[in-house]
Design a protein around this motif. Structure first.
Motif, PDB file in Angstrom:
ATOM      1  N   LEU A  10       0.840  -1.204   0.000  1.00 49.95           N
ATOM      2  CA  LEU A  10       0.000   0.000   0.000  1.00 49.95           C
ATOM      3  C   LEU A  10       0.871   1.248   0.000  1.00 49.95           C
ATOM      4  O   LEU A  10       0.611   2.198  -0.746  1.00 49.95           O
ATOM      5  CB  LEU A  10      -0.916  -0.014   1.224  1.00 49.95           C
ATOM      6  N   ARG A  11       1.914   1.233   0.828  1.00 51.98           N
ATOM      7  CA  ARG A  11       2.797   2.403   0.879  1.00 51.98           C
ATOM      8  C   ARG A  11       3.506   2.597  -0.454  1.00 51.98           C
ATOM      9  O   ARG A  11       3.642   3.732  -0.936  1.00 51.98           O
ATOM     10  CB  ARG A  11       3.816   2.239   2.012  1.00 51.98           C
ATOM     11  N   ARG A  12       3.984   1.505  -1.072  1.00 54.97           N
ATOM     12  CA  ARG A  12       4.625   1.632  -2.383  1.00 54.97           C
ATOM     13  C   ARG A  12       3.660   2.223  -3.393  1.00 54.97           C
ATOM     14  O   ARG A  12       4.036   3.047  -4.225  1.00 54.97           O
ATOM     15  CB  ARG A  12       5.113   0.263  -2.874  1.00 54.97           C
ATOM     16  N   GLY A  13       2.402   1.789  -3.319  1.00 59.71           N
ATOM     17  CA  GLY A  13       1.407   2.338  -4.231  1.00 59.71           C
ATOM     18  C   GLY A  13       1.222   3.828  -4.044  1.00 59.71           C
ATOM     19  O   GLY A  13       1.099   4.585  -5.018  1.00 59.71           O
ATOM     20  N   HIS A  14       1.236   4.281  -2.784  1.00 54.38           N
ATOM     21  CA  HIS A  14       1.106   5.716  -2.509  1.00 54.38           C
ATOM     22  C   HIS A  14       2.323   6.478  -3.015  1.00 54.38           C
ATOM     23  O   HIS A  14       2.196   7.574  -3.583  1.00 54.38           O
ATOM     24  CB  HIS A  14       0.932   5.938  -1.000  1.00 54.38           C
ATOM     25  N   GLU A  15       3.518   5.907  -2.801  1.00 54.73           N
ATOM     26  CA  GLU A  15       4.735   6.564  -3.297  1.00 54.73           C
ATOM     27  C   GLU A  15       4.711   6.686  -4.816  1.00 54.73           C
ATOM     28  O   GLU A  15       5.033   7.744  -5.374  1.00 54.73           O
ATOM     29  CB  GLU A  15       5.965   5.761  -2.860  1.00 54.73           C
ATOM     30  N   GLU A  16       4.334   5.602  -5.471  1.00 59.77           N
ATOM     31  CA  GLU A  16       4.313   5.617  -6.934  1.00 59.77           C
ATOM     32  C   GLU A  16       3.262   6.589  -7.462  1.00 59.77           C
ATOM     33  O   GLU A  16       3.454   7.231  -8.493  1.00 59.77           O
ATOM     34  CB  GLU A  16       4.057   4.207  -7.457  1.00 59.77           C
ATOM     35  N   ARG A  55       1.514  20.881  -2.019  1.00 61.59           N
ATOM     36  CA  ARG A  55       0.926  19.777  -1.274  1.00 61.59           C
ATOM     37  C   ARG A  55      -0.592  19.764  -1.422  1.00 61.59           C
ATOM     38  O   ARG A  55      -1.203  18.692  -1.498  1.00 61.59           O
ATOM     39  CB  ARG A  55       1.324  19.856   0.204  1.00 61.59           C
ATOM     40  N   GLY A  56      -1.177  20.945  -1.479  1.00 63.78           N
ATOM     41  CA  GLY A  56      -2.629  21.012  -1.661  1.00 63.78           C
ATOM     42  C   GLY A  56      -3.057  20.431  -3.001  1.00 63.78           C
ATOM     43  O   GLY A  56      -4.040  19.688  -3.088  1.00 63.78           O
ATOM     44  N   GLU A  57      -2.299  20.766  -4.060  1.00 66.20           N
ATOM     45  CA  GLU A  57      -2.606  20.227  -5.387  1.00 66.20           C
ATOM     46  C   GLU A  57      -2.392  18.719  -5.425  1.00 66.20           C
ATOM     47  O   GLU A  57      -3.192  17.982  -6.013  1.00 66.20           O
ATOM     48  CB  GLU A  57      -1.740  20.921  -6.433  1.00 66.20           C
ATOM     49  N   LEU A  58      -1.313  18.264  -4.784  1.00 65.74           N
ATOM     50  CA  LEU A  58      -1.076  16.823  -4.718  1.00 65.74           C
ATOM     51  C   LEU A  58      -2.205  16.107  -3.985  1.00 65.74           C
ATOM     52  O   LEU A  58      -2.626  15.017  -4.377  1.00 65.74           O
ATOM     53  CB  LEU A  58       0.250  16.545  -4.012  1.00 65.74           C
ATOM     54  N   GLY A  59      -2.700  16.736  -2.924  1.00 68.19           N
ATOM     55  CA  GLY A  59      -3.799  16.129  -2.172  1.00 68.19           C
ATOM     56  C   GLY A  59      -5.056  15.995  -3.004  1.00 68.19           C
ATOM     57  O   GLY A  59      -5.721  14.954  -2.979  1.00 68.19           O
ATOM     58  N   ARG A  60      -5.382  17.038  -3.773  1.00 64.62           N
ATOM     59  CA  ARG A  60      -6.584  16.982  -4.607  1.00 64.62           C
ATOM     60  C   ARG A  60      -6.444  15.938  -5.717  1.00 64.62           C
ATOM     61  O   ARG A  60      -7.392  15.202  -6.016  1.00 64.62           O
ATOM     62  CB  ARG A  60      -6.867  18.360  -5.212  1.00 64.62           C
ATOM     63  N   LEU A  61      -5.274  15.869  -6.324  1.00 64.95           N
ATOM     64  CA  LEU A  61      -5.073  14.946  -7.437  1.00 64.95           C
ATOM     65  C   LEU A  61      -4.935  13.503  -6.974  1.00 64.95           C
ATOM     66  O   LEU A  61      -5.362  12.580  -7.679  1.00 64.95           O
ATOM     67  CB  LEU A  61      -3.826  15.346  -8.230  1.00 64.95           C
ATOM     68  N   SER A  62      -4.362  13.293  -5.815  1.00 65.02           N
ATOM     69  CA  SER A  62      -4.104  11.927  -5.347  1.00 65.02           C
ATOM     70  C   SER A  62      -5.267  11.331  -4.579  1.00 65.02           C
ATOM     71  O   SER A  62      -5.445  10.110  -4.559  1.00 65.02           O
ATOM     72  CB  SER A  62      -2.852  11.905  -4.463  1.00 65.02           C
ATOM     73  N   GLY A  63      -6.052  12.183  -3.915  1.00 61.62           N
ATOM     74  CA  GLY A  63      -7.131  11.677  -3.065  1.00 61.62           C
ATOM     75  C   GLY A  63      -6.639  11.154  -1.732  1.00 61.62           C
ATOM     76  O   GLY A  63      -7.434  10.613  -0.950  1.00 61.62           O
ATOM     77  N   THR A  94      -2.666  13.576   6.299  1.00 63.28           N
ATOM     78  CA  THR A  94      -1.648  12.901   7.102  1.00 63.28           C
ATOM     79  C   THR A  94      -0.838  11.916   6.267  1.00 63.28           C
ATOM     80  O   THR A  94       0.399  11.888   6.320  1.00 63.28           O
ATOM     81  CB  THR A  94      -2.309  12.149   8.268  1.00 63.28           C
ATOM     82  N   THR A  95      -1.538  11.103   5.458  1.00 59.31           N
ATOM     83  CA  THR A  95      -0.841  10.119   4.622  1.00 59.31           C
ATOM     84  C   THR A  95       0.052  10.807   3.607  1.00 59.31           C
ATOM     85  O   THR A  95       1.212  10.420   3.402  1.00 59.31           O
ATOM     86  CB  THR A  95      -1.852   9.218   3.895  1.00 59.31           C
ATOM     87  N   LEU A  96      -0.465  11.853   2.949  1.00 51.84           N
ATOM     88  CA  LEU A  96       0.313  12.553   1.936  1.00 51.84           C
ATOM     89  C   LEU A  96       1.581  13.157   2.530  1.00 51.84           C
ATOM     90  O   LEU A  96       2.676  13.024   1.956  1.00 51.84           O
ATOM     91  CB  LEU A  96      -0.533  13.650   1.288  1.00 51.84           C
ATOM     92  N   TYR A  97       1.465  13.813   3.680  1.00 49.98           N
ATOM     93  CA  TYR A  97       2.634  14.450   4.275  1.00 49.98           C
ATOM     94  C   TYR A  97       3.669  13.405   4.678  1.00 49.98           C
ATOM     95  O   TYR A  97       4.882  13.634   4.561  1.00 49.98           O
ATOM     96  CB  TYR A  97       2.218  15.303   5.477  1.00 49.98           C
ATOM     97  N   ASP A  98       3.205  12.250   5.142  1.00 52.53           N
ATOM     98  CA  ASP A  98       4.122  11.175   5.511  1.00 52.53           C
ATOM     99  C   ASP A  98       4.863  10.645   4.283  1.00 52.53           C
ATOM    100  O   ASP A  98       6.082  10.441   4.304  1.00 52.53           O
ATOM    101  CB  ASP A  98       3.347  10.047   6.195  1.00 52.53           C
ATOM    102  N   ILE A  99       4.131  10.436   3.188  1.00 54.62           N
ATOM    103  CA  ILE A  99       4.736   9.925   1.956  1.00 54.62           C
ATOM    104  C   ILE A  99       5.721  10.942   1.390  1.00 54.62           C
ATOM    105  O   ILE A  99       6.845  10.597   0.987  1.00 54.62           O
ATOM    106  CB  ILE A  99       3.655   9.578   0.921  1.00 54.62           C
ATOM    107  N   VAL A 100       5.323  12.211   1.349  1.00 58.96           N
ATOM    108  CA  VAL A 100       6.204  13.258   0.810  1.00 58.96           C
ATOM    109  C   VAL A 100       7.470  13.378   1.651  1.00 58.96           C
ATOM    110  O   VAL A 100       8.582  13.520   1.112  1.00 58.96           O
ATOM    111  CB  VAL A 100       5.457  14.598   0.750  1.00 58.96           C
TER     112      VAL A 100
END
Length: 391
Positions: free
Chosen positions: A12-18, A32-40, A44-50
């Protein structure tokens, strides 16, 4: 406790990274806001992955230069680190080697091609590829920084060609090992036409589209499928053989052993045979504007192509269908009958959604697709053998 990279949470984490890396490759710098909208992904998860990608050097943050700043707190944007890795694509075509290199930010470092005799052996082909790669970017390419090499070859990768062809199984099976020893990085091998499909979905006519059907009309006829943004290889690496779908049940014998395959109708050789006057493709294309006989040949060929494409589209439902290869240079004389037959044979509910486009990348498609193969599998190359297994 270290994360189990093979377990469900690791996958799951690899999928989020990819996902994050793919969005940055596709869209360029994003906040980060744009990444959040595009990634869904959740905040918290996005900031951890980034944070993990930044710690690993794959992603860097930048703030606008003073002249670009607006009032308020400057918004940091994230982008792929240009020096985080490089990828090479090599297309071993029938009579030429094409190479290209990019960094992880999708910046092209260089590209080159050289023709050769059709019977040139694999050792000599690899020597030629190595020389071409060494000359990329004025000789400044740092091979030690390479994260992978994508390679395209002619024909079904999992098939066994006749022993007297340059693609005979023993030599082809040794190719990844040979390249691995030359360049010292993982090697991903696939059919070059299928890789052209991935390239068109990454940089070309269908850039950003998740489900793409690609058909290439050349001296052979083949194609590829991109499904859910990933190249579809099939259970045995044999997907995309659209040239061997029956187009004329009582037609000519195909090289595959069947009768009436699309390749016996729509390959360059078949088109020139049907026309009977032009000695080569440039002469045939030059005759199109003023020779009704040439137009009639393409009308018939286009009808067969459109009928086959409709059958495939009814089965898989792509967002976009891309038509490429040298024969596609015929333009409307080919595309109009293809589209007419495609619409006539699609299910009525699908006709308004049909989207037929001309390929955009030309001969570079195979090498660029080989690079896209590496970038799509980056950063972990998880579905391929570990480097030690290729030594």
């Amino acid at each position: 406790m270290p994360l189990d990279h093979q377990g469900p949470l690791g996958r799951l984490r690899r999928g989020h990274e990819e996902l994050v890396l793919r969005l940055l490759r596709t869209h360029g710098p994003l906040s980060r806001g744009e990444l959040g909208r595009l990634s869904g992904l959740s905040r918290t998860t996005l900031y951890d992955i980034v944070a993990a990608l930044a710690d690993g050097g794959a992603v860097v943050g930048t703030t606008p230069v003073p002249a670009e700043r607006r009032r308020g707190r400057p918004v940091e944007t994230l982008t792929l680190h240009p020096d985080a890795g490089q990828a090479i694509g090599i297309d071993f075509a029938r009579r030429a080697v094409h190479v290209a290199a990019v960094n992880v930010a999708h910046e092209v470092i260089g590209s080159s091609s050289q023709a050769h005799a059709a019977d040139l052996g694999w050792e000599d082909r690899v020597d030629l590829a190595e020389r071409l790669v060494a000359g990329l970017a004025g000789g400044t390419l740092r091979l030690g920084a390479l994260s992978g090499i994508g390679v395209g070859v002619v024909g079904p990768v999992d098939d066994v060609p006749p022993d007297d062809t340059p693609l005979a199984r023993p030599a082809l099976a040794d190719l990844p090992l040979l390249l691995r020893k030359r360049f010292g990085v993982p090697v991903l091998l696939d059919n070059n036409t299928r890789l052209a499909a991935l390239a068109e979905a990454t940089w070309g006519a269908a850039a950003g589209v998740q489900d793409v059907l690609y058909l290439r009309l050349s001296y052979g006829v083949g194609g590829g499928l991109v499904v859910g943004g990933a190249l579809h290889r099939g259970a045995h690496g044999l997907s995309g053989e659209f040239g061997h779908i029956t187009a004329e049940p009582e037609g000519r014998r195909c090289s595959c052993g069947k009768d009436g395959c699309l390749e016996t109708v729509a390959s360059i050789g078949a088109v020139l045979d049907a026309y009977g006057t032009a000695a080569d493709l440039p002469a045939f294309l030059a005759a199109l504007p003023h020779d009704p006989a040439a137009a009639r040949v393409l009308d018939t060929v286009g009808t067969r192509i459109g009928t086959v494409l409709a059958a495939v589209c009814n089965a898989i439902g792509p967002d976009v269908t891309v038509l490429g290869g040298e024969l596609a240079a015929a333009g409307p004389s080919l595309f109009h009958p293809v589209e007419r037959a495609l619409l006539a044979h699609l299910m009525p509910i699908s006709r308004s959604r049909a989207d037929l486009r001309a390929a955009a990348l030309g001969e570079a498609g195979g090498a660029l697709g080989a690079i896209a193969l590496v970038l799509h599998e980056s950063p972990l190359l998880a579905r391929y053998p570990a480097p030690d297994s290729l030594e």
